[in-house]
Motif scaffolding. Structure first.
Motif, PDB file in Angstrom:
ATOM      1  N   TRP A 207       0.823  -1.211   0.000  1.00  0.00           N
ATOM      2  CA  TRP A 207       0.000   0.000   0.000  1.00  0.00           C
ATOM      3  C   TRP A 207       0.856   1.260   0.000  1.00  0.00           C
ATOM      4  N   GLY A 208       2.046   1.182   0.599  1.00  0.00           N
ATOM      5  CA  GLY A 208       2.939   2.333   0.547  1.00  0.00           C
ATOM      6  C   GLY A 208       3.279   2.719  -0.883  1.00  0.00           C
ATOM      7  N   ALA A 209       3.401   1.721  -1.757  1.00  0.00           N
ATOM      8  CA  ALA A 209       3.687   1.991  -3.171  1.00  0.00           C
ATOM      9  C   ALA A 209       2.442   2.447  -3.923  1.00  0.00           C
ATOM     10  N   THR A 210       1.308   1.762  -3.709  1.00  0.00           N
ATOM     11  CA  THR A 210       0.119   2.087  -4.508  1.00  0.00           C
ATOM     12  C   THR A 210      -0.444   3.463  -4.186  1.00  0.00           C
ATOM     13  N   THR A 211      -0.401   3.852  -2.920  1.00  0.00           N
ATOM     14  CA  THR A 211      -1.016   5.124  -2.527  1.00  0.00           C
ATOM     15  C   THR A 211      -0.106   6.325  -2.741  1.00  0.00           C
ATOM     16  N   ILE A 212       1.196   6.108  -2.856  1.00  0.00           N
ATOM     17  CA  ILE A 212       2.131   7.222  -2.944  1.00  0.00           C
ATOM     18  C   ILE A 212       2.770   7.352  -4.327  1.00  0.00           C
ATOM     19  N   LEU A 213       3.420   6.322  -4.818  1.00  0.00           N
ATOM     20  CA  LEU A 213       4.151   6.427  -6.077  1.00  0.00           C
ATOM     21  C   LEU A 213       3.264   6.890  -7.225  1.00  0.00           C
ATOM     22  N   LEU A 214       2.059   6.322  -7.309  1.00  0.00           N
ATOM     23  CA  LEU A 214       1.175   6.619  -8.442  1.00  0.00           C
ATOM     24  C   LEU A 214       0.057   7.596  -8.111  1.00  0.00           C
ATOM     25  N   PHE A 215      -0.084   7.966  -6.862  1.00  0.00           N
ATOM     26  CA  PHE A 215      -1.298   8.711  -6.508  1.00  0.00           C
ATOM     27  C   PHE A 215      -1.054  10.086  -5.898  1.00  0.00           C
ATOM     28  N   TRP A 216      -0.183  10.193  -4.911  1.00  0.00           N
ATOM     29  CA  TRP A 216      -0.164  11.386  -4.073  1.00  0.00           C
ATOM     30  C   TRP A 216       0.192  12.662  -4.838  1.00  0.00           C
ATOM     31  N   ALA A 217       1.323  12.685  -5.524  1.00  0.00           N
ATOM     32  CA  ALA A 217       1.729  13.897  -6.243  1.00  0.00           C
ATOM     33  C   ALA A 217       0.741  14.277  -7.356  1.00  0.00           C
ATOM     34  N   PRO A 218       0.205  13.305  -8.128  1.00  0.00           N
ATOM     35  CA  PRO A 218      -0.822  13.686  -9.111  1.00  0.00           C
ATOM     36  C   PRO A 218      -2.042  14.354  -8.467  1.00  0.00           C
ATOM     37  N   LEU A 219      -2.446  13.874  -7.287  1.00  0.00           N
ATOM     38  CA  LEU A 219      -3.581  14.483  -6.595  1.00  0.00           C
ATOM     39  C   LEU A 219      -3.286  15.937  -6.222  1.00  0.00           C
ATOM     40  N   ILE A 220      -2.105  16.196  -5.654  1.00  0.00           N
ATOM     41  CA  ILE A 220      -1.748  17.548  -5.238  1.00  0.00           C
ATOM     42  C   ILE A 220      -1.592  18.466  -6.438  1.00  0.00           C
ATOM     43  N   ARG A 221      -0.970  17.979  -7.495  1.00  0.00           N
ATOM     44  CA  ARG A 221      -0.778  18.805  -8.690  1.00  0.00           C
ATOM     45  C   ARG A 221      -2.118  19.179  -9.317  1.00  0.00           C
ATOM     46  N   ALA A 222      -3.015  18.200  -9.407  1.00  0.00           N
ATOM     47  CA  ALA A 222      -4.334  18.470  -9.982  1.00  0.00           C
ATOM     48  C   ALA A 222      -5.114  19.459  -9.124  1.00  0.00           C
ATOM     49  N   THR A 223      -4.971  19.371  -7.817  1.00  0.00           N
ATOM     50  CA  THR A 223      -5.668  20.302  -6.920  1.00  0.00           C
ATOM     51  C   THR A 223      -5.105  21.706  -7.048  1.00  0.00           C
ATOM     52  N   ARG A 224      -3.780  21.828  -7.143  1.00  0.00           N
ATOM     53  CA  ARG A 224      -3.189  23.163  -7.314  1.00  0.00           C
ATOM     54  C   ARG A 224      -3.629  23.778  -8.638  1.00  0.00           C
ATOM     55  N   ALA A 225      -3.722  22.964  -9.686  1.00  0.00           N
ATOM     56  CA  ALA A 225      -4.199  23.460 -10.972  1.00  0.00           C
ATOM     57  C   ALA A 225      -5.644  23.949 -10.862  1.00  0.00           C
ATOM     58  N   TRP A 226      -6.448  23.257 -10.083  1.00  0.00           N
ATOM     59  CA  TRP A 226      -7.850  23.651  -9.896  1.00  0.00           C
ATOM     60  C   TRP A 226      -7.948  25.007  -9.219  1.00  0.00           C
ATOM     61  N   GLY A 227      -7.125  25.259  -8.220  1.00  0.00           N
ATOM     62  CA  GLY A 227      -7.199  26.515  -7.475  1.00  0.00           C
ATOM     63  C   GLY A 227      -6.513  27.681  -8.151  1.00  0.00           C
ATOM     64  N   GLY A 228      -5.434  27.388  -8.896  1.00  0.00           N
ATOM     65  CA  GLY A 228      -4.696  28.471  -9.546  1.00  0.00           C
ATOM     66  C   GLY A 228      -3.986  29.352  -8.525  1.00  0.00           C
ATOM     67  N   ALA A 229      -3.549  30.515  -8.986  1.00  0.00           N
ATOM     68  CA  ALA A 229      -2.788  31.429  -8.128  1.00  0.00           C
ATOM     69  C   ALA A 229      -3.669  32.190  -7.142  1.00  0.00           C
ATOM     70  N   MET A 230      -4.959  32.324  -7.452  1.00  0.00           N
ATOM     71  CA  MET A 230      -5.831  33.176  -6.643  1.00  0.00           C
ATOM     72  C   MET A 230      -6.501  32.439  -5.490  1.00  0.00           C
ATOM     73  N   LEU A 231      -6.720  31.139  -5.644  1.00  0.00           N
ATOM     74  CA  LEU A 231      -7.506  30.411  -4.644  1.00  0.00           C
ATOM     75  C   LEU A 231      -6.794  29.144  -4.145  1.00  0.00           C
ATOM     76  N   PRO A 232      -5.528  29.241  -3.761  1.00  0.00           N
ATOM     77  CA  PRO A 232      -4.847  28.023  -3.292  1.00  0.00           C
ATOM     78  C   PRO A 232      -5.429  27.476  -1.995  1.00  0.00           C
ATOM     79  N   GLY A 233      -5.777  28.377  -1.070  1.00  0.00           N
ATOM     80  CA  GLY A 233      -6.348  27.927   0.191  1.00  0.00           C
ATOM     81  C   GLY A 233      -7.681  27.244  -0.020  1.00  0.00           C
ATOM     82  N   ARG A 234      -8.504  27.820  -0.862  1.00  0.00           N
ATOM     83  CA  ARG A 234      -9.818  27.236  -1.132  1.00  0.00           C
ATOM     84  C   ARG A 234      -9.686  25.862  -1.770  1.00  0.00           C
ATOM     85  N   ALA A 235      -8.773  25.726  -2.736  1.00  0.00           N
ATOM     86  CA  ALA A 235      -8.605  24.445  -3.424  1.00  0.00           C
ATOM     87  C   ALA A 235      -8.219  23.348  -2.449  1.00  0.00           C
ATOM     88  N   PHE A 236      -7.192  23.603  -1.635  1.00  0.00           N
ATOM     89  CA  PHE A 236      -6.742  22.563  -0.717  1.00  0.00           C
ATOM     90  C   PHE A 236      -7.671  22.428   0.482  1.00  0.00           C
TER      91      PHE A 236
END
Length: 426
Positions: A114-143
């Motif tokens: 599970w350490g591999a499945t939840t992190i290697l393929l998942f964690w950074a893509p989730l954070i990157r996609a969330t930052r893209a959703w919020g953009g520069a103006m709404l980072p707090g709201r996105a996260f």
């Protein structure tokens, strides 16, 4: 997640965030939510000590530490939709093994997997996609939406799982046989496994395909991003804040066991305490995110770490003998709120810390390698303290260590805020 010349509609944005929320929590149901809510039962069913379970968590953490760094550049190179869907499918497959009640050795291997499945393929893509959703103006709201929504999903599913568990147990929980307890626990595992599988399907069909990379990115780019990110002091301070906040988050795993061993709650009542703590997450994370976009991420981070430290200190002094439930609940709720607020803030710090968006994955990888080291040591640490000093004293020592972690994070967050303030005044 969509092409720059085709701004997403409000409905598309809502669907994308909903998908990120559901997937972002479902992937951690089996390795984390299950033991948090049902820790006393899990120990009974698998016949484990706290230290043995802590070692399994530690193996997860070791694999995760190795996976965070390569997982960051992968998120900058490949489709979040594909990476996340595969990760969810693999994690759900592990749930089938857990339901078979494997040996301690099998449980350790499962947590490493599970350490591999939840992190290697998942964690950074989730954070990157969330930052893209919020953009520069709404980072707090996105996260804030991400972690608050994840908290709502966890609390709702956790409450449902507790209700299912209670339904399958005898009316007098204390009279349950080993077979009854194991059967009820297995049904909860199957529930979490099914939800994880459904989340994989949701990610595959609901996240947009626009903007998925079609050509491999040159190796120089991620290497250059790593060098750039490593030179940023705000990234190092953010990593320290994440360590402190994550110590607090992992420390909440002890809430249900504390209620069971110190306040003398039965197994169902203890699970309900753990679930109540989880219900603070959606409220705290969303509120922190909204307030952070108005008053600043760094300021809200400082206040949250201060509250986390005070609450942990109160638990450390042992002020909650049986019969003082209301005082315990007030402290537990406020401390949980501060910890969950931090989860909605600490990756939003990247925007104030001026991390280039193209380097997001690398920054997430570096911050996570440092910030999530509690996955390695918190399980064994908790096990050592609780097994070496059974009863209330072990819990007091444990919460005292949380207060120390909160103080370290508070110092780092103040230093981060001072750097940001200098930038804004320049």
């Amino acid at each position: 997640m969509t092409k720059p010349d085709q701004p997403p509609s409000p409905i598309a944005r809502a669907i994308a965030m909903f998908t990120l929320i559901v997937a972002g929590e479902a992937v951690f149901f089996l390795p984390f939510v299950l033991p948090r809510v049902f820790r006393p039962t899990l120990l009974e069913v698998f016949q484990l000590t706290n230290l043995e379970l802590g070692i399994a968590f530690s193996l997860y953490g070791v694999v995760a530490m190795i996976a965070y760094f390569p997982g960051g550049p992968l998120a900058d190179m490949f489709s979040a939709r594909k990476l996340m869907a595969v990760a969810l499918l693999a994690t759900a497959a592990g749930g089938l093994l857990l339901a078979s009640i494997p040996s301690l050795g099998g449980l350790k291997l499962l947590y490493g997997f599970w350490g591999a499945t939840t992190i290697l393929l998942f964690w950074a893509p989730l954070i990157r996609a969330t930052r893209a959703w919020g953009g520069a103006m709404l980072p707090g709201r996105a996260f804030g939406f991400l972690d608050g929504g994840r908290g709502l999903v966890a609390a709702a599913i956790g409450s449902g799982a507790v209700a299912l568990f209670a339904l399958l147990m005898p009316e007098d929980v204390q009279t349950a046989s080993a077979a009854q307890r194991t059967h009820a626990f297995q049904q909860v595992v199957y529930l979490f496994t099914g939800i994880t599988l459904a989340a994989a399907v949701l990610v595959w069909f609901a996240l947009p395909r626009q903007g998925e990379p079609s050509d491999p990115i040159e190796l120089k780019r991620p290497l250059g991003a790593v060098r750039r990110v490593l030179k940023m002091p705000t990234v190092w301070l953010q990593a320290i804040v994440v360590v402190s906040a994550y110590v607090g988050y992992k420390g909440l795993d002890n809430i249900s066991l504390y209620a069971h061993e110190v306040l003398e709650f039965d197994e169902v009542q203890a699970a309900q305490v753990g679930t109540l703590s989880m219900w603070m997450r959606p409220v705290a994370a969303v509120a922190a995110g909204l307030l952070a976009d108005r008053f600043g991420v760094a300021r809200l981070t400082i206040l949250s770490l201060l509250g986390f430290g005070i609450g942990s200190g109160m638990l450390a002094v042992g002020a909650f003998p049986p019969g003082m439930s209301m005082f315990f609940f007030a402290t537990m709720i406020s401390t949980s709120a501060c910890v969950f607020a931090l989860r909605g803030l600490y990756f939003a710090m990247m925007e104030e810390g001026r991390v280039p968006f193209g380097d997001t994955g690398c920054a997430v990888g570096i911050v996570s390698v440092i910030g999530f080291t509690p996955d390695v040591f918190m399980g064994p640490w908790m096990g050592i303290l609780l097994d070496r000093w059974p009863g209330e004293l072990g819990h007091q020592y444990f919460f005292a260590s949380l207060a120390v972690a909160a103080t370290i994070g508070l110092i780092a967050s103040i230093a981060f805020w001072r750097i940001v303030r200098r930038w804004n005044e320049a």
